[in-house]
Design an enzyme around this catalytic site. Structure first.
Site, PDB file in Angstrom:
ATOM      1  N   HIS A   1      -9.027   3.549  -2.308  1.00  0.00           N
ATOM      2  CA  HIS A   1      -7.683   3.035  -2.067  1.00  0.00           C
ATOM      3  C   HIS A   1      -7.231   2.098  -3.186  1.00  0.00           C
ATOM      4  CE1 HIS A   1      -4.088   1.805  -0.160  1.00  0.00           C
ATOM      5  NE2 HIS A   1      -4.553   0.827   0.592  1.00  0.00           N
TER       6      HIS A   1
ATOM      7  N   CYS B   1       0.812  -1.227   0.000  1.00  0.00           N
ATOM      8  CA  CYS B   1       0.000   0.000   0.000  1.00  0.00           C
ATOM      9  C   CYS B   1       0.844   1.275   0.000  1.00  0.00           C
ATOM     10  CB  CYS B   1      -0.941   0.008   1.193  1.00  0.00           C
ATOM     11  SG  CYS B   1      -2.079  -1.383   1.217  1.00  0.00           S
TER      12      CYS B   1
END
Length: 397
Positions: free
Chosen positions: A347, A83
């Site tokens: 995201h 991430c």
């Protein structure tokens, strides 16, 4: 390092639920990269290197994406750091410029994802071959393993520990989701633009206790980009009016501190975040007290509270009190995640760090519209990936 690095252009696509639009990752990259180049006022022929971040596309997808902007033969680097991928690509671009290797670098981040929760890299709880096996092993030893989404599970267990240790309440956790959804109502790039009360956040479907759906970041499609330039390039091209300085940046990875305590609070990255923040404060000569606006990695509501503490915004254990006091929204001490954050903006893993950068550049330029933080002059970005990497970036105008 021999010079300063400036962000002279940013761009991003809208973040969307996967499969909403019939497009490919190279279409996203072309849109975001083209917007960043147009914002900078330079053509692709000025770009000397291209670090490209993604997690779910195949090898050399970075080239396939960058070719949509031009076939100039420049080096393209494929970056995958979970991430934290987008901010890792940004860090590579900054290093090229600060070291005097290049005067103009384009960095891209994108992701085309599938609907549903992230699987965590293994099936049915068998993480023996996963890069995060050690992390999930710590969780399993302390809390067991349940058949809920593994990333929600490890952060949910960190939330339970925080509640047990410090008295943090479910309402304080839900307040993070309510705040970030409220902020995203003014963001045309956000995947969600609906406003919810704390009570509605609490009443949403439970993903892993105490986290409800409205406290968890969704899977998303999208891309973001930034153009990084040297001080000489900025001067010679008359770009000072749009340039934002990268005052300092640091990346840290796991140390013994992540695992020694057996706590999910540590294993999800709080020690990494704290260490990266301290390095950035020392390198920039700026502290958290100098920061006006923050984009941080709220993959789950608990991680926003943990990051408040890791960045030094409050003592350990007081993250819940900070959100409850209104210190992290408009009218408070800082505005955190004016974009809506990961929870509400979305995201797409490879794009997230660069989308944070885009939002903060707009804030520092004073062009964020209804989201504008009055008088913003110093900004901080925080991006984290399990496995692990934490990147903290200080920006100033």
């Amino acid at each position: 390092m021999t010079g300063k690095a400036y962000i002279i252009g940013v761009g991003m696509t809208a973040f969307e639920k996967p499969e909403t639009r019939d497009w490919q990752y190279w279409d996203m990259a072309k849109e975001a990269g083209g917007a960043a180049l147009a914002d900078a006022g330079v053509g692709y022929e000025a770009v000397e290197q291209v670090p490209v971040g993604y997690c779910y596309q195949p090898s050399t997808a970075g080239q396939r994406a960058a070719y949509e902007l031009g076939l100039t033969g420049v080096p393209v680097y494929n970056v995958n750091n979970n991430c934290a991928t987008g901010s890792t690509a940004l860090m590579m671009a900054r290093q090229f410029v600060e070291a005097g290797i290049n005067d103009c670098v384009l960095t891209l981040g994108f992701e085309k994802m599938k609907r549903g929760a992230l699987g965590g890299g293994a099936d049915a709880g068998d993480f023996s071959t996963s890069p995060v096996a050690r992390h999930y092993g710590v969780m399993a030893a302390a809390h067991g393993f349940e058949m809920t989404p593994p990333t929600a599970q490890i952060f949910g267990n960190a939330a339970r520990e925080h509640m047990d240790r410090y008295g943090t309440t479910a309402e304080q956790l839900a307040a993070v989701g309510a705040k970030n959804h409220r902020h995203s109502a003014h963001n045309p790039y956000a995947q969600f633009q609906d406003v919810y009360t704390v009570e509605e956040v609490l009443a949403a479907k439970t993903i892993h206790r105490p986290l409800t759906k409205l406290q968890c970041s969704p899977t998303s499609d999208g891309a973001a980009a930034a153009v990084i330039a040297s001080e000489r390039f900025v001067r010679e091209h008359g770009l000072a009016d749009r340039a934002v300085e990268i005052a300092a940046q640091a990346m840290t990875t796991d140390t013994d501190e992540s695992f020694a305590s057996g706590s999910c609070i540590d294993v999800v990255g709080k020690p990494m975040s704290r260490a990266a923040a301290r390095r950035v404060y020392a390198a920039s000569g700026l502290g958290i007290e100098d920061v006006d606006v923050i984009e941080l990695h709220d993959c789950f509501s608990i991680n926003e509270l943990l990051t408040y503490e890791a960045l030094g915004m409050c003592p350990d254990g007081d993250g819940g009190k900070l959100i409850a006091d209104g210190a992290t929204t408009y009218g408070g001490r800082w505005v955190v995640n004016p974009s809506g954050g990961l929870i509400s903006k979305g995201h797409p893993l490879g794009a997230t760090g660069l989308a944070q950068t885009a939002e903060l550049v707009w804030q520092l330029r004073g062009t964020a519209g209804a989201r504008q933080v009055p008088g913003a002059g110093v900004a901080l970005a925080h991006n984290i990936g399990l496995g692990g990497a934490a990147v903290v970036t200080m920006l100033r105008r």
